[in-house]
Motif scaffolding. Structure first.
Motif, PDB file in Angstrom:
ATOM      1  N   SER A 244       0.830  -1.211   0.000  1.00 45.68           N
ATOM      2  CA  SER A 244       0.000   0.000   0.000  1.00 45.68           C
ATOM      3  C   SER A 244       0.864   1.261   0.000  1.00 45.68           C
ATOM      4  O   SER A 244       0.570   2.232  -0.714  1.00 45.68           O
ATOM      5  CB  SER A 244      -0.945   0.005   1.202  1.00 45.68           C
ATOM      6  OG  SER A 244      -0.223  -0.182   2.402  1.00 45.68           O
ATOM      7  N   ALA A 534      -9.405  -3.593   6.785  1.00 46.82           N
ATOM      8  CA  ALA A 534      -8.687  -3.922   5.556  1.00 46.82           C
ATOM      9  C   ALA A 534      -8.898  -5.392   5.199  1.00 46.82           C
ATOM     10  O   ALA A 534      -9.149  -6.234   6.063  1.00 46.82           O
ATOM     11  CB  ALA A 534      -7.198  -3.634   5.724  1.00 46.82           C
ATOM     12  N   MET A 535      -8.750  -5.719   3.909  1.00 46.02           N
ATOM     13  CA  MET A 535      -9.028  -7.071   3.413  1.00 46.02           C
ATOM     14  C   MET A 535      -7.840  -8.026   3.556  1.00 46.02           C
ATOM     15  O   MET A 535      -7.984  -9.222   3.310  1.00 46.02           O
ATOM     16  CB  MET A 535      -9.440  -7.013   1.939  1.00 46.02           C
ATOM     17  CG  MET A 535     -10.832  -6.466   1.712  1.00 46.02           C
ATOM     18  SD  MET A 535     -11.267  -6.497  -0.041  1.00 46.02           S
ATOM     19  CE  MET A 535     -11.206  -8.270  -0.373  1.00 46.02           C
ATOM     20  N   ARG A 537      -5.155  -8.503   1.685  1.00 49.03           N
ATOM     21  CA  ARG A 537      -4.709  -9.074   0.421  1.00 49.03           C
ATOM     22  C   ARG A 537      -3.817  -8.057  -0.265  1.00 49.03           C
ATOM     23  O   ARG A 537      -4.035  -6.840  -0.141  1.00 49.03           O
ATOM     24  CB  ARG A 537      -5.884  -9.439  -0.486  1.00 49.03           C
ATOM     25  CG  ARG A 537      -6.693 -10.657  -0.033  1.00 49.03           C
ATOM     26  CD  ARG A 537      -5.889 -11.937  -0.194  1.00 49.03           C
ATOM     27  NE  ARG A 537      -6.657 -13.131   0.129  1.00 49.03           N
ATOM     28  CZ  ARG A 537      -6.698 -13.699   1.322  1.00 49.03           C
ATOM     29  NH1 ARG A 537      -6.039 -13.134   2.343  1.00 49.03           N
ATOM     30  NH2 ARG A 537      -7.386 -14.814   1.532  1.00 49.03           N
ATOM     31  N   SER A 540      -5.700  -5.635  -2.643  1.00 48.01           N
ATOM     32  CA  SER A 540      -6.509  -4.610  -1.973  1.00 48.01           C
ATOM     33  C   SER A 540      -5.617  -3.560  -1.322  1.00 48.01           C
ATOM     34  O   SER A 540      -5.959  -2.366  -1.291  1.00 48.01           O
ATOM     35  CB  SER A 540      -7.435  -5.250  -0.941  1.00 48.01           C
ATOM     36  OG  SER A 540      -6.697  -5.884   0.081  1.00 48.01           O
ATOM     37  N   GLY A 543      -4.562  -1.247  -4.015  1.00 53.65           N
ATOM     38  CA  GLY A 543      -5.692  -0.386  -4.377  1.00 53.65           C
ATOM     39  C   GLY A 543      -5.918   0.722  -3.368  1.00 53.65           C
ATOM     40  O   GLY A 543      -6.141   1.881  -3.739  1.00 53.65           O
ATOM     41  N   GLU A 544      -5.854   0.364  -2.088  1.00 51.97           N
ATOM     42  CA  GLU A 544      -6.048   1.382  -1.049  1.00 51.97           C
ATOM     43  C   GLU A 544      -4.944   2.427  -1.083  1.00 51.97           C
ATOM     44  O   GLU A 544      -5.193   3.629  -0.908  1.00 51.97           O
ATOM     45  CB  GLU A 544      -6.106   0.721   0.332  1.00 51.97           C
ATOM     46  CG  GLU A 544      -7.401  -0.009   0.608  1.00 51.97           C
ATOM     47  CD  GLU A 544      -7.504  -0.444   2.063  1.00 51.97           C
ATOM     48  OE1 GLU A 544      -6.655  -0.023   2.880  1.00 51.97           O
ATOM     49  OE2 GLU A 544      -8.433  -1.193   2.390  1.00 51.97           O
TER      50      GLU A 544
END
Length: 559
Positions: A244, A534-535, A537, A540, A543-544
Motif C-alpha cells: 500500500s 482492511a481485506m 490481500r 486490496s 488499491g487502497e
C-alpha cells in the motif's frame, strides 16, 4: 581481455626487493601467464602482507607466491609462512641464490614449501615455466572460484546475525553466509582480520571493508541506501513501504507531489517475504514478494519518490495544517499530508521457551532467510494463513519434512484453495490439525518441541531444526500519538467508521466528514493491513494505497 575480466582471474604474486630482479620476474610471468592469471608484484614484503587481508576480503584467489629469500624487511621463508595463514591453498616458491639452497631445502621439509628456484632462471622456458606449470596445474585441480560480494561471518544461532541476514535478504542484497563453526573460509577471514568471536557478526564488503557487529543503519550507509531526507518540506510523507505504501508513493510522485517514503526495515513489508504470490493480477505464473517490492520501489523512485531506509519515525506533531515528523536520530521534517501504511507484524507467542530461542531456531516469518539452513532437516510451521502456506511450499524444497501446526481441523477456512492444493500435492509437507505448541526446548538453539493434541490432551515431543511462526496480525501502530484513533486491537480507524467512535467529535475540527481513508487527524490517511477493516490481500492493499492519493489531492486543495 577487458579490465573487468582480468580482475576476476586468480593471482600470481611475486616479491623481490631488487628492482632489476623484480622487473625480470614480472616480464617472464606476464609473457607466459597473463591470459590466465593476474600478475601482481611488489618490492616490499611488508607491503605484500598488508595487501593480503584486503585481497582475501574481496574474494580474490592467489594461486602462487614467488618470493625472494634474502629481503631486508623479512626473509622470504618467513613471508611465505605468514602468507600461508591467509591463503593456505596457494603454492609457495622461494627464489634463492646458490648459497641459500640449504635454507630452501630446510623450508621444504619444515614449512611444506612447494619448490625453490635458483637465480638466475634463464632461459625461463627451461628453468622457470616447467616448474610453475606443474604447480599451477595442481592448484587449478582444487580451484573453486570465490564469491565476490558481501560476506556475512558469524554464528548460525545468533539473533543479531539473523537480523542482518533478514535485512540483507529483504532488501535484495546478495551475500554469502559463512558459519564460523562450519566454514574453513570463515576461519581464514576471522584470522586474517583479527576478528574476535565476541565481535560477531562481521560483514565484509566487496571493497574489503569490515564492519563488526554493525547496526542496520551502518550497513545501509555503506551499501548506498539513504536514511536522511534531502528536503525540509514535502507534500506527502508515507510511512511504511509495504504494497500500500509503495502504491501510494508511485501515484503521488507520478502526479507531481513532493513525496517522501520512510521504511523501518525493507521495501515490501510482510508481503515482501512471500516466496511466491500466485493470485496477484497480471502475473499468471506468480511472482515473489521481493520481486514485487523491487519493481515497485524502482517505479516509485523513477517518478521522483525519495526513499529513506532504514529509518524510523519517533514522533509526530500536528501543527494545523502541517505535520512535524521527528525521525530516529533527531532529524525533523515537515509535511502537508501523511499516509500511514505500516502494516502488521506476526503476533508473538508466549509459549514456554520461545523467547529464549528467538533467532536461534525460532523465527517469526523469515522462511526465505533461513531456508538453506533447513536442508535435510525437519522443520515446523505454526499458522494456517497464506503466509504460512507459502513458507511451507518454499521450505519443502530444502527440508526433509515440513509440518504445519494448526488449531482447527483443516486449512479450509484460513488459506486460499490454490495453496491448499499445492500443499496436498507436496509429499514433504504434513498438516497436523487440532494441535498447539506446548513448549520449545534447546540449549543455545532449538532442538525439540512439545506438541499438544487438543482433542486428547496428549503431549508428544519431536526433533525440530527450526520453528517458523506465522500467526495473527498485530498492527504496527504503537508509535502513533493518541490523536489518531484506533480500535481495541490497535488498528487505525478511518472514514465513516470514525463517526461511531466516542472520542471522534472531540478531535475532529472540520465541518466536513472524514474522507474514506482519512484518520481522525485531517490530512493523515491510512491504507493496507494497519487500517481497521482492511481485506489483508496484496491487491486490496495496492488499491487502497493508490486511492489515498486521490484524497490527499482533495485535502491539499483545502489548505
Amino acid at each position: 581481455m577487458s579490465e573487468l575480466d582480468k580482475k576476476s582471474l586468480p593471482i600470481v604474486f611475486s616479491i623481490d626487493d631488487d628492482p632489476q630482479v623484480l622487473s625480470a620476474i614480472k616480464r617472464d610471468l606476464r609473457k607466459k601467464y597473463s591470459q590466465t592469471y593476474r600478475i601482481l608484484s611488489t618490492p616490499s614484503a611488508n607491503e605484500a602482507l598488508e595487501s593480503l587481508t584486503s585481497l582475501k576480503n574481496k574474494g580474490e584467489q592467489i594461486a602462487l607466491f614467488l618470493s625472494d629469500n634474502r629481503m631486508p624487511e623479512m626473509e622470504g621463508v618467513d613471508f611465505l609462512e605468514k602468507a600461508k595463514k591467509i591463503f593456505p591453498n596457494a603454492k609457495r616458491v622461494l627464489l634463492t641464490a646458490y648459497s641459500d639452497t640449504q635454507a630452501a631445502i630446510k623450508a621444504i621439509n619444515d614449512l611444506q614449501l612447494d619448490y625453490y628456484l635458483l637465480k638466475p632462471w634463464d632461459p625461463p622456458e627451461e628453468r622457470l615455466y616447467p616448474v610453475l606449470d606443474d604447480l599451477l596445474d595442481d592448484w587449478q585441480g582444487n580451484y573453486i572460484p570465490s564469491f565476490k560480494g558481501l560476506k556475512l561471518l558469524g554464528l548460525q544461532f545468533s539473533s543479531k546475525t539473523h537480523q542482518i541476514k533478514d535485512y540483507l535478504s529483504s532488501n535484495l542484497f546478495p551475500y554469502q553466509w559463512l558459519d564460523y563453526q562450519l566454514s574453513a573460509e570463515a576461519k581464514e577471514i576471522k584470522e586474517a582480520n583479527q576478528i574476535l568471536e565476541r565481535e560477531f557478526p562481521a560483514l565484509i564488503f566487496e571493497d574489503g571493508t569490515v564492519l563488526k557487529q554493525p547496526s542496520l543503519q551502518e550497513i545501509a550507509l555503506k551499501l548506498g541506501l539513504n536514511a536522511n531526507a534531502s528536503l525540509p518540506f514535502y507534500d506527502v510523507t508515507i510511512v511504511g513501504a509495504g504494497p500500500s505504501g509503495l502504491a501510494a508513493a508511485v501515484y503521488a510522485a507520478s502526479e507531481g507531489l513532493k513525496t517522501l517514503l520512510i521504511e523501518k526495515k525493507a521495501a515490501g513489508g510482510q508481503a515482501g517475504t512471500s516466496s511466491r504470490i500466485e493470485n496477484y493480477l497480471g502475473f499468471p505464473n506468480g511472482l515473489s514478494g521481493s520481486d514485487l517490492a523491487r519493481r515497485a520501489i524502482t517505479q516509485a523512485t523513477r517518478f521522483g519518490t525519495e526513499f529513506l531506509s532504514p529509518q524510523e519515525v519517533q514522533q509526530i506533531e500536528f501543527l494545523s495544517p502541517y505535520k512535524r515528523i521527528h525521525l530516529k536520530g533527531g532529524e525533523v521534517i515537515h509535511s502537508k499530508s501523511m499516509v500511514i501504511t505500516t502494516g502488521v507484524n506476526y503476533r508473538m507467542l508466549e509459549t514456554k521457551g520461545l523467547e529464549e530461542l528467538n533467532g536461534a531456531g525460532v523465527y517469526y516469518g523469515a522462511a526465505n532467510t533461513e531456508a538453506s539452513f533447513c536442508t535435510g532437516k525437519d522443520v515446523f510451521i505454526i499458522g494456517g494463513g497464506n503466509s504460512a502456506g507459502q513458507a511451507a511450499i518454499y521450505l519443502s524444497k530444502y527440508a526433509t519434512k515440513v509440518v504445519i501446526l494448526i488449531r482447527k481441523d483443516s486449512l479450509q477456512e484460513s488459506m486460499s484453495s490454490y495453496l491448499i492444493d499445492q500443499i496436498a500435492e507436496t509429499p514433504q509437507i504434513e498438516v497436523w490439525g487440532n494441535t498447539a505448541l506446548e513448549e520449545a526446548l534447546g540449549v543455545g538453539s532449538l532442538e525439540t518441541i512439545k506438541i499438544k493434541n487438543l482433542l486428547t490432551d496428549e503431549v508428544s515431543e519431536h526433533k525440530a531444526a527450526a520453528l517458523f511462526i506465522f500467526i495473527g496480525a498485530q498492527a504496527v501502530s504503537h508509535w502513533l500519538p493518541e490523536e489518531i484513533l484506533k480500535n481495541d486491537k490497535g488498528f487505525i480507524v478511518t472514514g465513516n467508521e470514525l463517526l461511531q467512535h466516542q472520542d471522534f467529535k472531540k478531535r475532529w475540527n472540520l465541518s466536513r466528514s472524514p474522507y474514506l481513508l482519512e484518520t481522525s487527524v485531517p490530512g493523515v490517511f491510512s491504507a493496507g493491513d494497519v487500517r481497521a477493516g482492511a481485506m489483508n490481500r496484496v491487491a486490496s492493499a495496492v488499491g487502497e494505497g493508490a486511492m489515498t492519493i486521490s484524497f490527499v489531492h482533495k485535502y491539499l486543495a483545502e489548505i
